[in-house]
Design a protein around this motif. Structure first.
Motif, mmCIF file in Angstrom:
data_model
loop_
_atom_site.group_PDB
_atom_site.id
_atom_site.type_symbol
_atom_site.label_atom_id
_atom_site.label_comp_id
_atom_site.label_asym_id
_atom_site.label_seq_id
_atom_site.Cartn_x
_atom_site.Cartn_y
_atom_site.Cartn_z
ATOM 1 N N LEU A 129 0.846 -1.187 0.000
ATOM 2 C CA LEU A 129 0.000 0.000 0.000
ATOM 3 C C LEU A 129 0.888 1.245 0.000
ATOM 4 O O LEU A 129 1.977 1.264 0.569
ATOM 5 C CB LEU A 129 -0.904 0.006 1.232
ATOM 6 C CG LEU A 129 -1.895 -1.158 1.360
ATOM 7 C CD1 LEU A 129 -2.799 -0.930 2.568
ATOM 8 C CD2 LEU A 129 -2.733 -1.326 0.105
ATOM 9 N N SER A 130 0.393 2.271 -0.643
ATOM 10 C CA SER A 130 1.139 3.532 -0.664
ATOM 11 C C SER A 130 1.094 4.187 0.711
ATOM 12 O O SER A 130 0.269 3.826 1.562
ATOM 13 C CB SER A 130 0.527 4.473 -1.702
ATOM 14 O OG SER A 130 -0.792 4.853 -1.292
ATOM 15 N N ALA A 131 1.981 5.134 0.920
ATOM 16 C CA ALA A 131 1.994 5.854 2.202
ATOM 17 C C ALA A 131 0.648 6.523 2.483
ATOM 18 O O ALA A 131 0.145 6.438 3.616
ATOM 19 C CB ALA A 131 3.127 6.873 2.218
ATOM 20 N N PRO A 132 0.008 7.206 1.501
ATOM 21 C CA PRO A 132 -1.318 7.783 1.778
ATOM 22 C C PRO A 132 -2.358 6.725 2.133
ATOM 23 O O PRO A 132 -3.206 6.968 3.005
ATOM 24 C CB PRO A 132 -1.670 8.478 0.449
ATOM 25 C CG PRO A 132 -0.354 8.774 -0.188
ATOM 26 C CD PRO A 132 0.521 7.626 0.182
ATOM 27 N N GLU A 133 -2.297 5.546 1.478
ATOM 28 C CA GLU A 133 -3.249 4.479 1.814
ATOM 29 C C GLU A 133 -3.027 3.994 3.242
ATOM 30 O O GLU A 133 -3.995 3.766 3.983
ATOM 31 C CB GLU A 133 -3.098 3.325 0.821
ATOM 32 C CG GLU A 133 -3.645 3.624 -0.567
ATOM 33 C CD GLU A 133 -3.316 2.541 -1.572
ATOM 34 O OE1 GLU A 133 -4.132 2.318 -2.481
ATOM 35 O OE2 GLU A 133 -2.236 1.909 -1.458
ATOM 36 N N ARG A 134 -1.770 3.824 3.633
ATOM 37 C CA ARG A 134 -1.477 3.375 5.001
ATOM 38 C C ARG A 134 -1.948 4.408 6.018
ATOM 39 O O ARG A 134 -2.510 4.055 7.067
ATOM 40 C CB ARG A 134 0.023 3.112 5.164
ATOM 41 C CG ARG A 134 0.521 1.897 4.388
ATOM 42 C CD ARG A 134 1.880 1.448 4.898
ATOM 43 N NE ARG A 134 2.880 2.507 4.791
ATOM 44 C CZ ARG A 134 3.638 2.714 3.722
ATOM 45 N NH1 ARG A 134 3.496 1.932 2.654
ATOM 46 N NH2 ARG A 134 4.543 3.679 3.713
ATOM 47 N N ALA A 182 -4.355 6.534 5.624
ATOM 48 C CA ALA A 182 -5.819 6.547 5.628
ATOM 49 C C ALA A 182 -6.358 5.421 6.505
ATOM 50 O O ALA A 182 -7.318 5.602 7.274
ATOM 51 C CB ALA A 182 -6.352 6.416 4.210
ATOM 52 N N ILE A 183 -5.747 4.237 6.410
ATOM 53 C CA ILE A 183 -6.169 3.109 7.247
ATOM 54 C C ILE A 183 -5.949 3.441 8.718
ATOM 55 O O ILE A 183 -6.829 3.251 9.560
ATOM 56 C CB ILE A 183 -5.390 1.837 6.860
ATOM 57 C CG1 ILE A 183 -5.836 1.339 5.474
ATOM 58 C CG2 ILE A 183 -5.594 0.737 7.902
ATOM 59 C CD1 ILE A 183 -5.001 0.188 4.945
ATOM 60 N N GLN A 184 -4.781 3.946 9.027
ATOM 61 C CA GLN A 184 -4.464 4.258 10.414
ATOM 62 C C GLN A 184 -5.411 5.318 10.977
ATOM 63 O O GLN A 184 -5.920 5.190 12.091
ATOM 64 C CB GLN A 184 -3.014 4.736 10.521
ATOM 65 C CG GLN A 184 -2.560 4.975 11.957
ATOM 66 C CD GLN A 184 -1.068 5.249 12.046
ATOM 67 O OE1 GLN A 184 -0.364 5.143 11.044
ATOM 68 N NE2 GLN A 184 -0.601 5.600 13.227
ATOM 69 N N ALA A 185 -5.670 6.352 10.182
ATOM 70 C CA ALA A 185 -6.546 7.428 10.651
ATOM 71 C C ALA A 185 -7.964 6.915 10.891
ATOM 72 O O ALA A 185 -8.643 7.329 11.839
ATOM 73 C CB ALA A 185 -6.561 8.566 9.634
ATOM 74 N N PHE A 186 -8.426 5.995 10.035
ATOM 75 C CA PHE A 186 -9.788 5.491 10.152
ATOM 76 C C PHE A 186 -9.944 4.586 11.364
ATOM 77 O O PHE A 186 -10.992 4.569 12.014
ATOM 78 C CB PHE A 186 -10.171 4.734 8.883
ATOM 79 C CG PHE A 186 -11.615 4.334 8.820
ATOM 80 C CD1 PHE A 186 -12.601 5.262 8.519
ATOM 81 C CD2 PHE A 186 -11.998 3.032 9.074
ATOM 82 C CE1 PHE A 186 -13.938 4.902 8.468
ATOM 83 C CE2 PHE A 186 -13.330 2.648 9.016
ATOM 84 C CZ PHE A 186 -14.305 3.595 8.719
#
Length: 336
Positions: A86-91, A93-97
């Motif tokens: 996963l890209s850094a933005p995807e990671r 986004a998961i963490q933030a959610f």
């Protein structure tokens, strides 16, 4: 197919990729137009013929292109598909959610929603109860030459039983001895904590006895799963309706399976994926009539706990595997 047969694997991967994205049977011309295969049209046609002979692709209609079979998807998953980091933005986004979850239940609820939104499949998370029923006793009763009754009794006194048609039937004394081995292995274990003991019991058997033992162990696993007080959180059921055209038969039996959940609990019980590792089951491997046109991508996120996505066999396995693995690892770290 030999894993070393790289060119044919490359062509199989291209067929799977195109069929997943277009829903249209794939022909040699479209493969050459869309992919830099580095070979001639004649070579592609010849390799596709070999793939068809090996049962990896099939021609649904005369003069049509080819589509992958269950065997083709399995070969793709085992030898072609690679986990896409996963890209850094995807990671992020998961963490933030997930990171604002107030407790474990809210974390898993957010997890199942995120899985469904990200993969566009049905998402499921197995959520074990804090305390499970303990096994008091296992009984095996030979009721006919090729029929065995497997009985599971828990410490609360509840009795569950299952009749097993025996394909590898043995004499009564064999099952009496197996009963004693089973009780030594699983008595006083919680119903969700028998998998390792049962696998060790099978491994300890002489090779000639294993088919007979595995028949009984499979029935006992199903009984244990039915007594488990696990919950399944689910999201994205509407995605099945959106994929209805991928199921040749009515999707209603599949929706019944999702609602019933007992079959899903059995699937989770049979999964051996450790936290962060991924297990994929396709079509007939799911051993349920209603799921013969479905696939499951699952991963462990804790001891005896799994999450998974379920969709048609024509699913995006690369994205599914990458997403399920990444989210399972995040949840596992959170719980630690």
């Amino acid at each position: 197919m030999r894993p070393t047969d790289s060119r044919k694997l490359q062509i199989l991967g291209a067929i799977v990729e195109d069929y997943v994205s277009t829903r249209e049977p794939v022909g040699s011309k479209s493969l050459l137009d869309r992919h830099d295969l580095g070979v001639s049209a004649a070579t592609v046609r010849n390799d596709m013929s070999v793939l068809e002979e090996e049962g990896l692709i099939t021609q649904p209609h005369t003069s049509a292109g080819r589509v992958p079979t269950d065997k083709g998807y399995r070969t793709f998953v085992d030898h072609v598909a690679t986990v896409k980091p996963l890209s850094a933005p995807e990671r992020r986004a998961i963490q933030a959610f997930l990171e604002d979850a107030g407790d474990v239940e809210e974390l898993l609820l957010r997890t199942v929603r995120l899985l469904a939104q990200t993969t566009h499949q049905v998402a499921m998370v197995q959520y074990p109860a804090r305390k499970q029923a303990r096994i008091r006793h296992v009984e095996l009763v030979k009721v006919a030459d090729s029929l065995l009754l497997v009985v599971l009794i828990t410490e609360s006194g509840r009795v569950d039983q299952r009749t097993v048609p025996l394909l590898a039937a043995r004499e009564d004394a064999f099952y009496q001895g197996l009963r004693d081995q089973l009780n030594r292995a699983v008595a006083d274990h919680e119903v969700t904590d028998v998998e390792r003991a049962l696998l060790e019991l099978i491994d300890a058997q002489p090779a000639a006895d294993r088919p007979s033992v595995e028949e009984v162990v499979t029935a006992l696993r199903i009984l244990a799963a039915s007594r488990a007080e696990d919950r399944i959180m689910m999201a994205g059921t509407a995605n099945i309706a959106r994929s209805a055209e991928d199921f040749a038969r009515d999707v209603e039996p599949l929706l019944d399976v999702l609602e019933e959940q007992l079959v899903l609990l059995r699937l989770f019980t049979e999964m051996h994926a450790k936290p962060g590792s991924v297990e994929v089951r396709i079509g007939s491997e799911l051993q349920t009539e209603a799921l013969t046109q479905a696939a499951v991508v699952g991963a462990g996120y804790g001891a005896g706990s799994h999450m998974a996505i379920l969709g048609p066999t024509r699913m995006d396995y690369v994205t599914g595997i990458s997403t399920v693995q990444a989210i399972a690892r995040y949840v596992s770290r959170y719980l630690e």
